[in-house]
Design an enzyme around this catalytic site. Structure first.
Site, short mmCIF file in Angstrom:
data_model
loop_
_atom_site.label_atom_id
_atom_site.label_comp_id
_atom_site.label_asym_id
_atom_site.label_seq_id
_atom_site.Cartn_x
_atom_site.Cartn_y
_atom_site.Cartn_z
N LEU A 267 38.94 75.90 -36.74
CA LEU A 267 39.85 76.12 -35.78
C LEU A 267 39.55 77.24 -34.79
O LEU A 267 40.34 78.02 -34.35
CB LEU A 267 41.45 76.57 -36.48
CG LEU A 267 41.87 75.31 -37.37
CD1 LEU A 267 43.49 75.83 -37.69
CD2 LEU A 267 42.21 74.26 -36.33
N LEU B 73 53.01 67.85 -42.31
CA LEU B 73 53.42 69.14 -41.53
C LEU B 73 54.00 68.91 -40.18
O LEU B 73 55.13 69.47 -39.86
CB LEU B 73 52.08 70.04 -41.27
CG LEU B 73 52.49 71.48 -40.81
CD1 LEU B 73 53.36 72.24 -41.69
CD2 LEU B 73 50.98 72.24 -40.56
N SER C 145 38.99 60.53 -40.50
CA SER C 145 39.45 60.86 -39.49
C SER C 145 38.42 61.34 -38.32
O SER C 145 38.79 61.38 -37.28
CB SER C 145 40.53 61.75 -39.33
OG SER C 145 40.14 63.24 -40.01
N TRP D 76 35.35 60.39 -35.99
CA TRP D 76 36.26 61.01 -35.12
C TRP D 76 37.14 59.91 -34.52
O TRP D 76 36.52 58.85 -34.04
CB TRP D 76 35.66 61.68 -34.02
CG TRP D 76 34.67 62.80 -34.63
CD1 TRP D 76 33.38 63.06 -34.74
CD2 TRP D 76 35.01 64.26 -34.65
NE1 TRP D 76 32.98 64.36 -34.90
CE2 TRP D 76 34.15 65.13 -35.03
CE3 TRP D 76 36.54 64.64 -34.62
CZ2 TRP D 76 34.22 66.35 -35.49
CZ3 TRP D 76 36.49 65.98 -34.96
CH2 TRP D 76 35.72 66.87 -35.44
N GLU E 226 50.52 91.34 -8.30
CA GLU E 226 50.87 92.08 -6.77
C GLU E 226 50.17 93.34 -6.49
O GLU E 226 49.61 93.60 -5.20
CB GLU E 226 52.27 92.45 -6.86
CG GLU E 226 53.33 91.32 -7.16
CD GLU E 226 53.65 91.43 -8.67
OE1 GLU E 226 54.76 91.31 -9.01
OE2 GLU E 226 52.96 91.43 -9.51
N HIS F 289 48.76 94.47 -12.56
CA HIS F 289 49.62 93.24 -12.24
C HIS F 289 48.99 92.60 -10.90
O HIS F 289 48.30 93.25 -10.13
CB HIS F 289 50.98 93.73 -12.02
CG HIS F 289 51.69 93.91 -13.16
ND1 HIS F 289 52.90 93.98 -13.41
CD2 HIS F 289 51.26 94.24 -14.48
CE1 HIS F 289 53.27 94.30 -14.73
NE2 HIS F 289 52.29 94.47 -15.42
N ALA G 116 45.80 63.38 -32.71
CA ALA G 116 44.75 62.48 -32.27
C ALA G 116 45.15 61.15 -33.10
O ALA G 116 44.71 61.27 -34.09
CB ALA G 116 43.40 63.02 -32.40
N SER H 173 50.27 64.63 -41.03
CA SER H 173 51.63 63.85 -40.78
C SER H 173 52.68 64.73 -41.51
O SER H 173 53.86 64.66 -41.09
CB SER H 173 51.64 62.57 -41.38
OG SER H 173 51.38 62.47 -42.86
N ASP I 78 39.22 68.62 -44.05
CA ASP I 78 38.61 68.75 -43.03
C ASP I 78 37.59 69.99 -43.02
O ASP I 78 36.74 70.05 -42.21
CB ASP I 78 39.17 68.59 -41.88
CG ASP I 78 39.91 67.38 -41.43
OD1 ASP I 78 39.63 66.31 -42.00
OD2 ASP I 78 40.94 67.31 -40.49
#
Length: 366
Positions: free
Chosen positions: A209, A302, A173, A175, A55, A53, A159, A300, A205
């Site tokens: 991810l 989701l 889309s 970009w 500390e 940790h 975006a 849109s 697309d």
């Protein structure tokens, strides 16, 4: 009221804590500073999940331990008082003889939740709390929500053009935003525990991810595929990162589930209603797997589904200086709002530019 020096050193704690972003979850991000006679003599941060940790790192970094009996320890989150993967930090602070501790915010974990502070006070230590409390809570907002609500923090990333379009009339889309904005999206991916997407967006697309344009870990990839209809060769089923697919329990007997499992994909089934998966069940399952934060990168429909279910905490809206006009695809599917009083309201953070694109970050307040 905290002294101005307390604020200064707590800001340093926050800077140090940020070094653990994307590395310590499901633990919180914590930084610690030790100050003697107006000078920092030690500092540290929680570097990885299950590791030492903040500390402890800070105390170990002090070259002259005799100074600790006249020093102040700063930490952005209340020191722990229970045995977990490491011993209690509050015990170590007491043992070293540090006479004063300054804390940013309390730990919402029921195993701590004020008990760490009480332990320090009982040992005769002077404790100052709530220094930069709002900033400390925001830093660990996902950790706090996890313990207070039993659900992950949910953010939607969009975006869009200036007129609110996320694709042209033909669905194109790439970009909308520029390279700098896309780089920031990859950075955000690296600090969120999971990225969630719907099957329609993957079809459009073939998204991976993953984090490719900046240092950082790949998040867990979460796919909503109600009927397990996505092709097995979709990029998101590759081995670059872990993937969970949620499907409807009505389709649990499909042999495709086993084929996905053979590719290393986890397949889970939840209930559905009116042709949509139960999003709360999805989030509860992710919470049970110690996922603290989820970024939705869907389309849109989701995004609108999550908002209608009142499961969204914040929105990242990257706005490009472009206009597609009325034929483009709107950022949100219909939300059933007929009068202004029914609107979804947000509280904006300070806007930021990434290249020519504007990021507007907002928290949903209703």
């Amino acid at each position: 009221m905290p002294m101005s020096d307390d604020v200064l050193y707590m800001r340093r704690c926050l800077e140090l804590a940020m070094k653990g972003a994307g590395k310590v979850s499901p633990n919180p991000m914590v930084g610690s500073v030790i100050v003697y006679n107006g000078e920092i003599i030690g500092e540290g941060w929680h570097e990885k999940f299950g590791g030492t940790h903040a500390e402890v790192h800070a105390i170990a970094s002090v070259s002259n331990l005799d100074l600790l009996s006249h020093a102040t320890l700063y930490v952005n989150l209340e020191p722990c008082c229970h045995f977990g993967k490491t011993p209690p930090c509050s015990d170590l602070i007491i043992e070293t003889g540090i006479p004063r501790v300054v804390i940013g915010c309390r730990d919402p974990n029921p195993a701590v939740a004020g008990k760490g502070t009480e332990k320090l006070l009982a040992a005769g230590i002077d404790v100052t709390e709530a220094v930069l409390e709002a900033e400390c809570m925001k830093l660990n907002e996902a950790f706090i929500k996890c313990h207070n609500a039993g659900l992950p923090l949910v953010a939607i990333k969009i975006a869009q053009t200036l007129d609110g379009k996320i694709a042209t009339s033909l669905g194109a889309s790439r970009w909308i935003t520029g390279e700098a904005a896309r780089l920031e999206v990859h950075r955000l991916r690296s600090v969120y525990d999971a990225i969630l997407i719907g099957e329609a967006t993957i079809r459009a697309d073939d998204a991976m991810l993953t984090v490719r344009h900046c240092p950082g870990r790949n998040p867990l990839r979460v796919v909503l595929d109600r009927q397990l209809s996505l092709p097995l060769d979709a990029k998101i089923f590759g081995s670059e990162a872990l993937t969970i697919v949620f499907a409807s329990s009505s389709w649990s007997e499909l042999p495709k589930a086993e084929l996905l499992r053979q590719k290393g994909v986890t397949v889970l089934f939840v209930n559905e209603h009116a042709g949509e998966l139960n999003l709360r069940e999805v989030l509860l399952e992710l919470h049970n797997r110690k996922i603290l934060s989820v970024m939705v990168e869907g389309g849109s429909r989701l995004s609108a589904s999550f908002i209608r279910a009142k499961l969204v905490d914040k929105i990242y809206m990257f706005i490009a200086p472009k206009i597609f006009g009325g034929d483009g695809l709107s950022a949100f599917a219909p939300l059933g709002i007929s009068i202004p009083d029914q609107s979804v309201n947000l509280q904006f953070e300070s806007p930021r530019f990434f290249g020519i694109d504007l990021l507007v970050e907002g928290y949903i307040v209703n």
